[in-house]
Design a protein around this motif. Structure first.
Motif, PDB file in Angstrom:
ATOM      1  N   THR A 165      26.727 -10.114   2.685  1.00  0.00           N
ATOM      2  CA  THR A 165      27.110  -9.993   1.277  1.00  0.00           C
ATOM      3  C   THR A 165      27.244 -11.355   0.621  1.00  0.00           C
ATOM      4  O   THR A 165      26.774 -11.556  -0.508  1.00  0.00           O
ATOM      5  CB  THR A 165      28.422  -9.211   1.159  1.00  0.00           C
ATOM      6  N   ALA A 166      27.866 -12.310   1.309  1.00  0.00           N
ATOM      7  CA  ALA A 166      28.029 -13.647   0.731  1.00  0.00           C
ATOM      8  C   ALA A 166      26.685 -14.304   0.453  1.00  0.00           C
ATOM      9  O   ALA A 166      26.484 -14.917  -0.603  1.00  0.00           O
ATOM     10  CB  ALA A 166      28.859 -14.513   1.677  1.00  0.00           C
ATOM     11  N   ASP A 167      25.742 -14.166   1.373  1.00  0.00           N
ATOM     12  CA  ASP A 167      24.419 -14.758   1.171  1.00  0.00           C
ATOM     13  C   ASP A 167      23.672 -14.069   0.035  1.00  0.00           C
ATOM     14  O   ASP A 167      22.965 -14.718  -0.755  1.00  0.00           O
ATOM     15  CB  ASP A 167      23.604 -14.688   2.460  1.00  0.00           C
ATOM     16  N   ALA A 168      23.817 -12.748  -0.059  1.00  0.00           N
ATOM     17  CA  ALA A 168      23.168 -12.016  -1.146  1.00  0.00           C
ATOM     18  C   ALA A 168      23.728 -12.427  -2.502  1.00  0.00           C
ATOM     19  O   ALA A 168      22.988 -12.553  -3.489  1.00  0.00           O
ATOM     20  CB  ALA A 168      23.339 -10.510  -0.927  1.00  0.00           C
ATOM     21  N   SER A 199      21.553 -14.209  -5.617  1.00  0.00           N
ATOM     22  CA  SER A 199      21.295 -13.119  -6.562  1.00  0.00           C
ATOM     23  C   SER A 199      20.829 -13.641  -7.916  1.00  0.00           C
ATOM     24  O   SER A 199      21.548 -14.383  -8.591  1.00  0.00           O
ATOM     25  CB  SER A 199      22.565 -12.287  -6.746  1.00  0.00           C
ATOM     26  N   ASP A 200      19.644 -13.246  -8.325  1.00  0.00           N
ATOM     27  CA  ASP A 200      19.154 -13.584  -9.664  1.00  0.00           C
ATOM     28  C   ASP A 200      19.943 -12.814 -10.724  1.00  0.00           C
ATOM     29  O   ASP A 200      20.198 -13.332 -11.828  1.00  0.00           O
ATOM     30  CB  ASP A 200      17.660 -13.250  -9.788  1.00  0.00           C
ATOM     31  N   TYR A 201      20.347 -11.589 -10.394  1.00  0.00           N
ATOM     32  CA  TYR A 201      21.071 -10.786 -11.367  1.00  0.00           C
ATOM     33  C   TYR A 201      22.398 -11.425 -11.738  1.00  0.00           C
ATOM     34  O   TYR A 201      22.771 -11.462 -12.923  1.00  0.00           O
ATOM     35  CB  TYR A 201      21.308  -9.370 -10.830  1.00  0.00           C
ATOM     36  N   TRP A 238      35.242 -27.557   0.158  1.00  0.00           N
ATOM     37  CA  TRP A 238      34.872 -26.161   0.306  1.00  0.00           C
ATOM     38  C   TRP A 238      33.744 -25.841  -0.664  1.00  0.00           C
ATOM     39  O   TRP A 238      33.639 -26.413  -1.746  1.00  0.00           O
ATOM     40  CB  TRP A 238      36.061 -25.238   0.073  1.00  0.00           C
ATOM     41  N   THR A 239      32.879 -24.929  -0.262  1.00  0.00           N
ATOM     42  CA  THR A 239      31.764 -24.488  -1.096  1.00  0.00           C
ATOM     43  C   THR A 239      31.951 -23.016  -1.414  1.00  0.00           C
ATOM     44  O   THR A 239      32.009 -22.175  -0.505  1.00  0.00           O
ATOM     45  CB  THR A 239      30.424 -24.697  -0.386  1.00  0.00           C
ATOM     46  N   GLY A 240      32.070 -22.717  -2.693  1.00  0.00           N
ATOM     47  CA  GLY A 240      32.308 -21.348  -3.122  1.00  0.00           C
ATOM     48  C   GLY A 240      31.241 -20.856  -4.065  1.00  0.00           C
ATOM     49  O   GLY A 240      30.488 -21.634  -4.666  1.00  0.00           O
ATOM     50  N   ARG A 241      31.205 -19.554  -4.217  1.00  0.00           N
ATOM     51  CA  ARG A 241      30.332 -18.887  -5.188  1.00  0.00           C
ATOM     52  C   ARG A 241      31.233 -18.420  -6.315  1.00  0.00           C
ATOM     53  O   ARG A 241      32.147 -17.627  -6.080  1.00  0.00           O
ATOM     54  CB  ARG A 241      29.614 -17.717  -4.518  1.00  0.00           C
ATOM     55  N   TYR A 242      30.977 -18.879  -7.534  1.00  0.00           N
ATOM     56  CA  TYR A 242      31.899 -18.697  -8.643  1.00  0.00           C
ATOM     57  C   TYR A 242      31.278 -17.864  -9.757  1.00  0.00           C
ATOM     58  O   TYR A 242      30.153 -18.117 -10.186  1.00  0.00           O
ATOM     59  CB  TYR A 242      32.312 -20.050  -9.228  1.00  0.00           C
ATOM     60  N   LEU A 243      32.039 -16.894 -10.263  1.00  0.00           N
ATOM     61  CA  LEU A 243      31.713 -16.176 -11.487  1.00  0.00           C
ATOM     62  C   LEU A 243      32.844 -16.478 -12.461  1.00  0.00           C
ATOM     63  O   LEU A 243      33.979 -16.059 -12.259  1.00  0.00           O
ATOM     64  CB  LEU A 243      31.615 -14.667 -11.250  1.00  0.00           C
ATOM     65  N   HIS A 253      24.031   0.148 -15.298  1.00  0.00           N
ATOM     66  CA  HIS A 253      23.181  -0.573 -14.334  1.00  0.00           C
ATOM     67  C   HIS A 253      23.929  -0.699 -13.014  1.00  0.00           C
ATOM     68  O   HIS A 253      25.098  -1.103 -12.987  1.00  0.00           O
ATOM     69  CB  HIS A 253      22.818  -1.965 -14.854  1.00  0.00           C
ATOM     70  N   VAL A 254      23.268  -0.366 -11.917  1.00  0.00           N
ATOM     71  CA  VAL A 254      23.851  -0.479 -10.590  1.00  0.00           C
ATOM     72  C   VAL A 254      23.089  -1.532  -9.807  1.00  0.00           C
ATOM     73  O   VAL A 254      21.868  -1.423  -9.633  1.00  0.00           O
ATOM     74  CB  VAL A 254      23.816   0.870  -9.839  1.00  0.00           C
ATOM     75  N   GLU A 255      23.814  -2.555  -9.343  1.00  0.00           N
ATOM     76  CA  GLU A 255      23.211  -3.655  -8.587  1.00  0.00           C
ATOM     77  C   GLU A 255      23.850  -3.683  -7.200  1.00  0.00           C
ATOM     78  O   GLU A 255      25.055  -3.902  -7.055  1.00  0.00           O
ATOM     79  CB  GLU A 255      23.443  -4.987  -9.301  1.00  0.00           C
ATOM     80  N   ARG A 256      23.035  -3.452  -6.200  1.00  0.00           N
ATOM     81  CA  ARG A 256      23.505  -3.538  -4.813  1.00  0.00           C
ATOM     82  C   ARG A 256      23.341  -4.978  -4.337  1.00  0.00           C
ATOM     83  O   ARG A 256      22.235  -5.526  -4.363  1.00  0.00           O
ATOM     84  CB  ARG A 256      22.684  -2.606  -3.943  1.00  0.00           C
TER      85      ARG A 256
END
Length: 314
Positions: free
Chosen positions: A55-58, A62-64, A84-89, A287-290
């Motif tokens: 999930t973290a890699d996806a 993720s382009d979406y 630390w390296t994080g994925r941020y929204l 819209h559903v994004e897996r």
């Protein structure tokens, strides 16, 4: 941006200097749906979760998500050179930080680890929170300064923080107040104060959210152990949240714009479960994004829901 690996290092250093840890958190529990204090001092700033690697890699690729939110993958250097390296929204006032298993060292990098940052909007309110904690049974809260290195090797004061406990199973929460030195540094890319004493979240985050769908985090649901929950409730109440118990032994904290729900679970079931977000504009369709083992549902209307309940924590 703050992770417990950095917190632990700072706390150990503080203990060595002052012998500050003692007493700790009492047995304060949520009662009804009231707050112990009238004025709201703390607000949801961000939460983070450690997800399964798939999930973290996806999420990272993720382009979406890059269209949906002001999305970044960023490495940060904090106090003592910890990185630390994080994925941020990132939204208008709130944001979400995501890691994968093994991204962080030791206990902090295990599946289901999570954290919650609550911040002040006005300068000096953190001092009031610290005093309020004593009324909530926290006899010796831990205070520390987090710094940030922008790449030149010179730490810049970032924020002051306080937490109620130094030991945890999988989750920790802290209160924080941004420092004037950080706002004054042009590399922080922050906004001017809207009023005297403004240290708020909207000033801290950029306005890039306007060009995306995501506006803010409106609700977050976390599964935590009973011990971690007991350490968190006093901080919520000291910050002005209205805390009420729910079936199963969890609590819901309301007020301040973002609802925070905690479910009491065994350690193996702990983790970030769900995040609700508001959108900048309403959508006609759903819209559903897996994304890996998570599901992001966007619309219809001005709402998105991201569930992580199947990310391996159960």
């Amino acid at each position: 941006m703050l992770i417990r690996r950095t917190l632990r290092m700072i706390i150990v250093f503080a203990v060595a200097l002052t012998g500050a840890i003692g007493g700790g958190v009492g047995t304060a529990q949520a009662e009804g749906s009231r707050s112990s204090h009238d004025r709201q001092l703390l607000f949801y700033n961000h939460s983070y979760g450690v997800l399964d690697r798939e999930t973290a890699d996806a999420i990272e690729h993720s382009d979406y998500l890059r269209d949906f939110a002001n999305f970044q993958v960023r490495t940060t250097t904090g106090t003592g050179g910890q990185t630390w390296t994080g994925r941020y929204l990132m939204g208008r006032e709130t944001y979400l930080e995501l890691f994968g298993v093994g991204d962080l060292a030791g206990q902090d990098g295990t599946l289901g680890s999570a954290g919650l940052g609550l911040s002040t909007e006005r300068a000096q309110d953190l001092a009031t929170v610290t005093e309020r904690l004593k009324d909530e049974g926290v006899t010796d809260p831990v205070e520390f300064l987090q710094t940030r290195d922008f790449g030149d090797g010179v730490p810049v004061p970032w924020f002051d923080a306080v937490l109620t406990a130094t030991e945890y199973d999988a989750f920790g929460a802290w209160a924080m107040e941004y420092r004037p030195e950080y706002f004054a540094d042009p590399r922080s890319n922050t906004e001017p104060a809207s009023s005297p004493g403004d240290v708020g979240r909207e000033r801290y985050l950029s306005d890039d959210y306007r060009t995306h769908l995501m506006r803010d985090v409106t609700s977050v649901r976390l599964a935590v152990t009973e011990g971690d929950l007991a350490d968190t409730v006093p901080l919520l109440r000291a910050g002005g949240f209205a805390v009420r118990t729910v079936t199963g032994g969890g609590v819901v904290a309301e007020r301040g714009g973002t609802t925070i729900r905690f479910d009491a679970v065994p350690r193996e079931q702990a983790g970030l479960q769900r995040v609700d977000m508001s959108l900048n504009r309403p959508l006609k369709d759903r819209h559903v994004e897996r994304i890996g083992r998570s599901t992001l549902v966007v619309g219809p209307g001005s709402r998105a829901v991201w569930t992580f309940a199947d990310n391996g924590t159960r």
